[in-house]
Write a protein that holds these residues in place. Structure first.
Motif, PDB file in Angstrom:
ATOM      1  N   ASP A   1       0.810  -1.222   0.000  1.00 35.59           N
ATOM      2  CA  ASP A   1       0.000   0.000   0.000  1.00 35.59           C
ATOM      3  C   ASP A   1       0.841   1.269   0.000  1.00 35.59           C
ATOM      4  OD1 ASP A   1      -2.259  -1.628   0.078  1.00 35.59           O
ATOM      5  OD2 ASP A   1      -2.386  -1.563   2.267  1.00 35.59           O
ATOM      6  N   GLY A   2       1.932   1.270  -0.770  1.00 39.37           N
ATOM      7  CA  GLY A   2       2.738   2.475  -0.910  1.00 39.37           C
ATOM      8  C   GLY A   2       3.667   2.771   0.244  1.00 39.37           C
ATOM      9  N   LEU A   3       3.840   1.826   1.147  1.00 35.94           N
ATOM     10  CA  LEU A   3       4.709   2.003   2.307  1.00 35.94           C
ATOM     11  C   LEU A   3       5.700   0.848   2.398  1.00 35.94           C
ATOM     12  CD1 LEU A   3       2.004   2.990   4.952  1.00 35.94           C
ATOM     13  CD2 LEU A   3       3.775   4.522   4.066  1.00 35.94           C
ATOM     14  N   VAL A   4       6.888   1.130   2.930  1.00 32.81           N
ATOM     15  CA  VAL A   4       7.852   0.081   3.225  1.00 32.81           C
ATOM     16  C   VAL A   4       7.498  -0.508   4.584  1.00 32.81           C
ATOM     17  CG1 VAL A   4      10.268  -0.466   3.693  1.00 32.81           C
ATOM     18  CG2 VAL A   4       9.689   1.101   1.835  1.00 32.81           C
ATOM     19  N   GLN A   5       7.129  -1.770   4.583  1.00 31.43           N
ATOM     20  CA  GLN A   5       6.741  -2.440   5.826  1.00 31.43           C
ATOM     21  C   GLN A   5       7.956  -2.859   6.650  1.00 31.43           C
ATOM     22  OE1 GLN A   5       3.280  -2.923   6.601  1.00 31.43           O
ATOM     23  NE2 GLN A   5       3.125  -1.512   4.874  1.00 31.43           N
ATOM     24  N   GLN A   6       9.037  -3.239   5.953  1.00 31.76           N
ATOM     25  CA  GLN A   6      10.282  -3.619   6.634  1.00 31.76           C
ATOM     26  C   GLN A   6      11.422  -3.529   5.627  1.00 31.76           C
ATOM     27  OE1 GLN A   6      10.126  -7.361   8.730  1.00 31.76           O
ATOM     28  NE2 GLN A   6      12.152  -7.124   9.631  1.00 31.76           N
ATOM     29  N   PHE A   7      12.587  -3.081   6.109  1.00 31.06           N
ATOM     30  CA  PHE A   7      13.782  -2.955   5.277  1.00 31.06           C
ATOM     31  C   PHE A   7      14.924  -3.597   6.038  1.00 31.06           C
ATOM     32  CE2 PHE A   7      17.179   0.141   3.559  1.00 31.06           C
ATOM     33  CZ  PHE A   7      17.430  -0.673   2.470  1.00 31.06           C
ATOM     34  N   GLY A   8      15.469  -4.682   5.489  1.00 32.51           N
ATOM     35  CA  GLY A   8      16.540  -5.377   6.189  1.00 32.51           C
ATOM     36  C   GLY A   8      17.108  -6.497   5.349  1.00 32.51           C
ATOM     37  N   THR A   9      18.013  -7.260   5.940  1.00 32.07           N
ATOM     38  CA  THR A   9      18.594  -8.403   5.242  1.00 32.07           C
ATOM     39  C   THR A   9      17.552  -9.519   5.137  1.00 32.07           C
ATOM     40  OG1 THR A   9      19.376  -9.470   7.262  1.00 32.07           O
ATOM     41  CG2 THR A   9      20.848  -7.837   6.240  1.00 32.07           C
ATOM     42  N   PRO A  10      17.751 -10.470   4.221  1.00 29.73           N
ATOM     43  CA  PRO A  10      16.816 -11.598   4.150  1.00 29.73           C
ATOM     44  C   PRO A  10      16.653 -12.316   5.501  1.00 29.73           C
ATOM     45  CG  PRO A  10      18.204 -11.573   2.202  1.00 29.73           C
ATOM     46  CD  PRO A  10      18.742 -10.518   3.121  1.00 29.73           C
ATOM     47  N   ALA A  11      17.760 -12.501   6.223  1.00 28.06           N
ATOM     48  CA  ALA A  11      17.681 -13.192   7.516  1.00 28.06           C
ATOM     49  C   ALA A  11      16.854 -12.393   8.515  1.00 28.06           C
ATOM     50  CB  ALA A  11      19.086 -13.439   8.058  1.00 28.06           C
ATOM     51  N   GLN A  12      17.054 -11.076   8.558  1.00 25.16           N
ATOM     52  CA  GLN A  12      16.288 -10.238   9.488  1.00 25.16           C
ATOM     53  C   GLN A  12      14.793 -10.305   9.188  1.00 25.16           C
ATOM     54  OE1 GLN A  12      18.302  -6.559   8.678  1.00 25.16           O
ATOM     55  NE2 GLN A  12      19.718  -6.756  10.398  1.00 25.16           N
ATOM     56  N   ILE A  13      14.463 -10.219   7.922  1.00 20.50           N
ATOM     57  CA  ILE A  13      13.045 -10.201   7.539  1.00 20.50           C
ATOM     58  C   ILE A  13      12.399 -11.560   7.773  1.00 20.50           C
ATOM     59  CG2 ILE A  13      11.580 -10.131   5.476  1.00 20.50           C
ATOM     60  CD1 ILE A  13      13.259  -7.674   4.625  1.00 20.50           C
ATOM     61  N   TYR A  14      13.143 -12.626   7.531  1.00 26.48           N
ATOM     62  CA  TYR A  14      12.577 -13.960   7.714  1.00 26.48           C
ATOM     63  C   TYR A  14      12.472 -14.341   9.192  1.00 26.48           C
ATOM     64  CZ  TYR A  14      11.521 -18.827   6.649  1.00 26.48           C
ATOM     65  OH  TYR A  14      10.901 -20.041   6.552  1.00 26.48           O
ATOM     66  N   ASN A  15      13.521 -14.039   9.939  1.00 26.98           N
ATOM     67  CA  ASN A  15      13.572 -14.501  11.334  1.00 26.98           C
ATOM     68  C   ASN A  15      12.876 -13.578  12.315  1.00 26.98           C
ATOM     69  OD1 ASN A  15      15.112 -16.793  10.662  1.00 26.98           O
ATOM     70  ND2 ASN A  15      16.994 -15.581  10.675  1.00 26.98           N
ATOM     71  N   ARG A  16      12.743 -12.308  11.947  1.00 25.88           N
ATOM     72  CA  ARG A  16      12.095 -11.368  12.847  1.00 25.88           C
ATOM     73  C   ARG A  16      11.243 -10.375  12.049  1.00 25.88           C
ATOM     74  NH1 ARG A  16      12.383 -10.546  18.160  1.00 25.88           N
ATOM     75  NH2 ARG A  16      11.907  -8.460  18.987  1.00 25.88           N
ATOM     76  N   PRO A  17      10.170 -10.852  11.447  1.00 27.18           N
ATOM     77  CA  PRO A  17       9.310  -9.968  10.653  1.00 27.18           C
ATOM     78  C   PRO A  17       8.717  -8.854  11.508  1.00 27.18           C
ATOM     79  CG  PRO A  17       8.247 -12.100  11.039  1.00 27.18           C
ATOM     80  CD  PRO A  17       9.654 -12.246  11.505  1.00 27.18           C
ATOM     81  N   ALA A  18       8.656  -7.654  10.928  1.00 27.54           N
ATOM     82  CA  ALA A  18       8.209  -6.482  11.687  1.00 27.54           C
ATOM     83  C   ALA A  18       6.718  -6.501  11.956  1.00 27.54           C
ATOM     84  CB  ALA A  18       8.577  -5.213  10.930  1.00 27.54           C
ATOM     85  N   ASN A  19       5.960  -7.186  11.118  1.00 24.50           N
ATOM     86  CA  ASN A  19       4.507  -7.226  11.322  1.00 24.50           C
ATOM     87  C   ASN A  19       3.924  -8.483  10.671  1.00 24.50           C
ATOM     88  OD1 ASN A  19       4.170  -6.623   8.508  1.00 24.50           O
ATOM     89  ND2 ASN A  19       4.412  -4.437   8.980  1.00 24.50           N
TER      90      ASN A  19
END
Length: 355
Positions: free
Chosen positions: A210-228
């Motif tokens: 929806d036009g927003l960055v939900q999370q910005f990080g490494t693949p490991a960060q996004i997979y292991n600790r999703p922001a939402n």
């Protein structure tokens, strides 16, 4: 300043349709950035603005030290590979690769050297005299990449370059793109809706919705600790299991079943304002055991190296991803186990991460 800086980018059409809602990203030199998200999230619009094919309503874009927000594409020192290949059908492969250099008045000897270099790198030297209509989809995409590589630009832009290829070619081309980046070290921005491409190719990933960055990080960060919750469910296949849960005293329960959480999660649950939460588990975190949460197998999906098994439990339906072939049948009574350290907690209303 990094190789690419995107600062508070907004894009509005007709003063009513808000496509991008304040995008802030900074990419270092040599980095491979993935813009990933569902259709309509704004990722291709953002790429078009980096390329100079569209312009933001507000905000700025810097490539290196230069503010390129209002510069035309030809002055940005970028090269772009499109989903549709965009080759000239009346030109040979060699002419397609060299065309961008020719219009920039690069001497013929340098153009030929560039064609030789990229055709060797992409293993298309035997195709140089052919025209695009005589090539397969994978070969056409290699030529499109060769045209971009011949330029030696400051920035490579890829707009879903593999989406027109079959599954086998997608895997092959994905590996080639990764190898090319390792060789050239050119800063790259790559748009895709495919989370496998995102995880395998990117140094860092910007997950958009929806036009927003939900999370910005490494693949490991996004997979292991999703922001939402959105990121948790979008990244990973099969999708993360989500069970509606309630805070009950110091415990977290789902339909009366106590769910395993860590001490840190317990403290986070106690501190959280709402008692309505969602308990998340990756399918690969769940294993079959002699004891644990009881359930009944409702579906088995063998894929060869692993099996997806859906189990109806008192806490809700859960999907497990187990190695090899599952020696069980639909309707069997089973037990599931997992570690509390592998669970994720989200607020049920906002979707934000709790613990």
């Amino acid at each position: 300043m990094g190789a690419l800086a995107i600062r508070n980018i907004h894009k509005t059409y007709n003063d009513t349709v808000h496509i991008l809602k304040g995008i802030d990203l900074e990419i270092e030199a040599g980095e491979f950035l993935i813009l990933v998200g569902p259709s309509g999230c704004g990722k291709s619009t953002l790429l078009s603005m980096i390329a100079g094919l569209d312009h933001p309503t507000s905000g700025s874009i810097h490539i290196g030290e230069r503010d390129v927000t209002n510069l035309p594409s030809k002055d940005r020192d970028i090269a772009m590979v499109f989903q549709s290949y965009a080759l000239y059908p009346n030109m040979t492969v060699a002419q397609n690769i060299a065309f961008g250099l020719e219009i920039r008045k690069v001497p013929k000897a340098e153009r030929q050297a560039a064609v030789d270099r990229v055709s060797a790198m992409l293993q298309i030297g035997h195709l140089l005299d052919r025209k695009p209509g005589q090539l397969s989809g994978g070969q056409r995409q290699r030529v499109a990449m060769g045209r971009a590589l011949a330029r030696d630009p400051k920035l490579f832009l890829f707009d879903e370059p593999l989406s027109n290829l079959d599954a086998k070619l997608r895997v092959e081309m994905r590996a080639e793109i990764k190898l090319l980046h390792q060789r050239t070290k050119t800063t790259t921005v790559y748009v895709t809706h495919d989370q496998v491409e995102a995880m395998t190719l990117g140094d860092r990933i910007a997950v958009m919705k929806d036009g927003l960055v939900q999370q910005f990080g490494t693949p490991a960060q996004i997979y292991n600790r999703p922001a939402n919750r959105f990121v948790a469910e979008f990244i990973g296949s099969p999708a993360m299991n989500m069970v509606d849960a309630q805070r009950t005293g110091e415990a977290l329960t789902a339909h009366g079943v106590e769910l395993a959480i860590t001490d840190a999660q317990r403290a986070a649950v106690q501190a959280h304002g709402s008692a309505e939460l969602v308990y998340g588990l990756r399918p690969e975190s769940i294993s079959f055991a002699a004891t644990g949460l009881p359930g009944t197998l409702s579906m088995i999906e063998p894929t060869g190296p692993e099996t997806y098994a859906t189990v109806d439990t008192p806490a809700g339906q859960l999907t497990a991803r187990v190695p090899g072939v599952l020696q069980a049948s639909v309707g069997d009574a089973v037990h599931l186990q997992w570690s509390a350290e592998q669970s994720h907690l989200f607020d049920r209303t906002s979707g934000t991460r709790v613990g």
